[in-house]
Design a protein around this motif. Structure first.
Motif, PDB file in Angstrom:
ATOM      1  N   ARG A  92       4.957  18.874   1.330  1.00 38.34           N
ATOM      2  CA  ARG A  92       3.517  18.995   1.813  1.00 38.34           C
ATOM      3  C   ARG A  92       2.826  17.971   2.324  1.00 38.34           C
ATOM      4  O   ARG A  92       2.971  16.810   1.752  1.00 38.34           O
ATOM      5  N   TRP A  93       1.788  18.273   3.130  1.00 35.21           N
ATOM      6  CA  TRP A  93       1.111  16.930   3.825  1.00 35.21           C
ATOM      7  C   TRP A  93       0.236  16.290   2.661  1.00 35.21           C
ATOM      8  O   TRP A  93      -0.054  16.868   2.017  1.00 35.21           O
ATOM      9  N   MET A  94      -0.016  14.835   2.919  1.00 35.10           N
ATOM     10  CA  MET A  94      -0.922  14.283   1.786  1.00 35.10           C
ATOM     11  C   MET A  94      -1.020  12.974   2.707  1.00 35.10           C
ATOM     12  O   MET A  94      -0.634  12.232   3.382  1.00 35.10           O
ATOM     13  N   LYS A  95      -2.446  12.738   2.362  1.00 35.54           N
ATOM     14  CA  LYS A  95      -2.935  11.222   2.735  1.00 35.54           C
ATOM     15  C   LYS A  95      -3.305  10.472   1.481  1.00 35.54           C
ATOM     16  O   LYS A  95      -4.221  11.007   0.439  1.00 35.54           O
ATOM     17  N   VAL A  96      -3.178   9.196   1.513  1.00 39.55           N
ATOM     18  CA  VAL A  96      -3.572   8.258   0.310  1.00 39.55           C
ATOM     19  C   VAL A  96      -4.395   7.137   1.232  1.00 39.55           C
ATOM     20  O   VAL A  96      -4.001   6.635   2.276  1.00 39.55           O
ATOM     21  N   ASP A  97      -5.737   6.735   0.631  1.00 38.62           N
ATOM     22  CA  ASP A  97      -6.451   5.503   0.979  1.00 38.62           C
ATOM     23  C   ASP A  97      -6.391   4.760  -0.084  1.00 38.62           C
ATOM     24  O   ASP A  97      -6.705   5.044  -1.284  1.00 38.62           O
TER      25      ASP A  97
ATOM     26  N   GLU B 178      -6.153  -0.393  -5.432  1.00 38.35           N
ATOM     27  CA  GLU B 178      -7.006   0.652  -5.836  1.00 38.35           C
ATOM     28  C   GLU B 178      -6.719   2.144  -5.189  1.00 38.35           C
ATOM     29  O   GLU B 178      -7.264   1.827  -3.844  1.00 38.35           O
ATOM     30  N   VAL B 179      -6.576   3.186  -5.626  1.00 42.75           N
ATOM     31  CA  VAL B 179      -6.744   4.680  -4.857  1.00 42.75           C
ATOM     32  C   VAL B 179      -8.050   4.799  -4.657  1.00 42.75           C
ATOM     33  O   VAL B 179      -8.897   5.121  -5.772  1.00 42.75           O
TER      34      VAL B 179
ATOM     35  N   GLN C  61       3.969   5.951  -5.531  1.00 42.66           N
ATOM     36  CA  GLN C  61       3.694   6.407  -7.048  1.00 42.66           C
ATOM     37  C   GLN C  61       2.912   7.673  -7.318  1.00 42.66           C
ATOM     38  O   GLN C  61       3.058   8.384  -8.209  1.00 42.66           O
ATOM     39  N   LEU C  62       2.166   7.920  -6.332  1.00 41.10           N
ATOM     40  CA  LEU C  62       1.451   9.105  -6.501  1.00 41.10           C
ATOM     41  C   LEU C  62       2.187  10.441  -5.669  1.00 41.10           C
ATOM     42  O   LEU C  62       1.727  11.417  -5.666  1.00 41.10           O
ATOM     43  N   GLY C  63       3.302  10.111  -5.248  1.00 43.39           N
ATOM     44  CA  GLY C  63       4.107  11.312  -4.845  1.00 43.39           C
ATOM     45  C   GLY C  63       4.549  11.355  -3.383  1.00 43.39           C
ATOM     46  O   GLY C  63       5.400  12.210  -2.900  1.00 43.39           O
ATOM     47  N   LEU C  64       4.018  10.474  -2.699  1.00 47.32           N
ATOM     48  CA  LEU C  64       4.321  10.459  -1.253  1.00 47.32           C
ATOM     49  C   LEU C  64       5.862  10.112  -0.922  1.00 47.32           C
ATOM     50  O   LEU C  64       6.093   8.968  -1.447  1.00 47.32           O
ATOM     51  N   MET C  65       6.407  10.809  -0.373  1.00 42.09           N
ATOM     52  CA  MET C  65       7.919  10.480  -0.231  1.00 42.09           C
ATOM     53  C   MET C  65       8.328   9.996   1.220  1.00 42.09           C
ATOM     54  O   MET C  65       9.231   8.976   1.389  1.00 42.09           O
ATOM     55  N   THR C  66       7.725  10.639   2.387  1.00 43.37           N
ATOM     56  CA  THR C  66       8.086  10.127   3.730  1.00 43.37           C
ATOM     57  C   THR C  66       6.661   9.902   4.296  1.00 43.37           C
ATOM     58  O   THR C  66       5.455  10.365   4.177  1.00 43.37           O
TER      59      THR C  66
ATOM     60  N   ALA D 134       0.933  -1.149   0.016  1.00 42.94           N
ATOM     61  CA  ALA D 134       0.124   0.116  -0.012  1.00 42.94           C
ATOM     62  C   ALA D 134       0.826   1.417  -0.006  1.00 42.94           C
ATOM     63  O   ALA D 134       0.490   2.347  -0.797  1.00 42.94           O
ATOM     64  N   ILE D 135       1.949   1.268   0.810  1.00 45.87           N
ATOM     65  CA  ILE D 135       2.785   2.427   0.746  1.00 45.87           C
ATOM     66  C   ILE D 135       3.495   2.405  -0.634  1.00 45.87           C
ATOM     67  O   ILE D 135       3.627   3.672  -1.103  1.00 45.87           O
ATOM     68  N   GLY D 136       3.759   1.510  -1.253  1.00 45.36           N
ATOM     69  CA  GLY D 136       4.353   1.597  -2.813  1.00 45.36           C
ATOM     70  C   GLY D 136       3.317   2.267  -3.439  1.00 45.36           C
ATOM     71  O   GLY D 136       3.540   2.974  -4.626  1.00 45.36           O
ATOM     72  N   VAL D 137       1.926   1.831  -3.489  1.00 45.58           N
ATOM     73  CA  VAL D 137       0.882   2.606  -4.580  1.00 45.58           C
ATOM     74  C   VAL D 137       1.038   4.017  -3.974  1.00 45.58           C
ATOM     75  O   VAL D 137       1.054   4.850  -4.871  1.00 45.58           O
ATOM     76  N   ALA D 138       1.268   4.634  -2.802  1.00 50.13           N
ATOM     77  CA  ALA D 138       1.211   5.972  -2.198  1.00 50.13           C
ATOM     78  C   ALA D 138       2.297   6.478  -2.678  1.00 50.13           C
ATOM     79  O   ALA D 138       2.365   7.557  -3.258  1.00 50.13           O
TER      80      ALA D 138
END
Length: 86
Positions: free
Chosen positions: A66-71, A78-79, A40-45, A34-38
């Motif tokens: 910048r803060w981000m949250k991915v479900d 699927e995102v 791919q969307l630009g989440l770095m840390t 799931a972290i791998g999917v996130a």
């Protein structure tokens, strides 16, 4: 009588632990996937992950800080939603 006590206690302890060991996540994806999917969307840390039963909620920062949250759907990968602070 004394030599029977220890095996009985051991058997009871294993019996009590069996439900915890019997948990099976089935076909659900791992937290790392799931972290791998996130990623791919630009989440770095990653600062926080939470499994909500049917989805992974992953929070962190993108490459610009910048803060981000991915479900991410735990079954399909699927995102479901992306929240970002611009």
């Amino acid at each position: 009588m004394r030599k029977f006590i220890l095996p009985i206690v051991a058997a009871l302890a294993l019996g009590a632990a069996t439900p915890a060991m019997a948990y099976d996540s089935g076909d659900q994806m791992s937290m790392q996937a799931a972290i791998g999917v996130a990623n791919q969307l630009g989440l770095m840390t990653v600062s926080h992950t939470e499994f909500l039963g049917d989805e992974w909620e992953i929070e962190g920062r993108d490459g610009l800080g910048r803060w981000m949250k991915v479900d991410v759907d735990a079954q399909t990968g699927e995102v479901r939603n992306v929240d970002r602070s611009w």
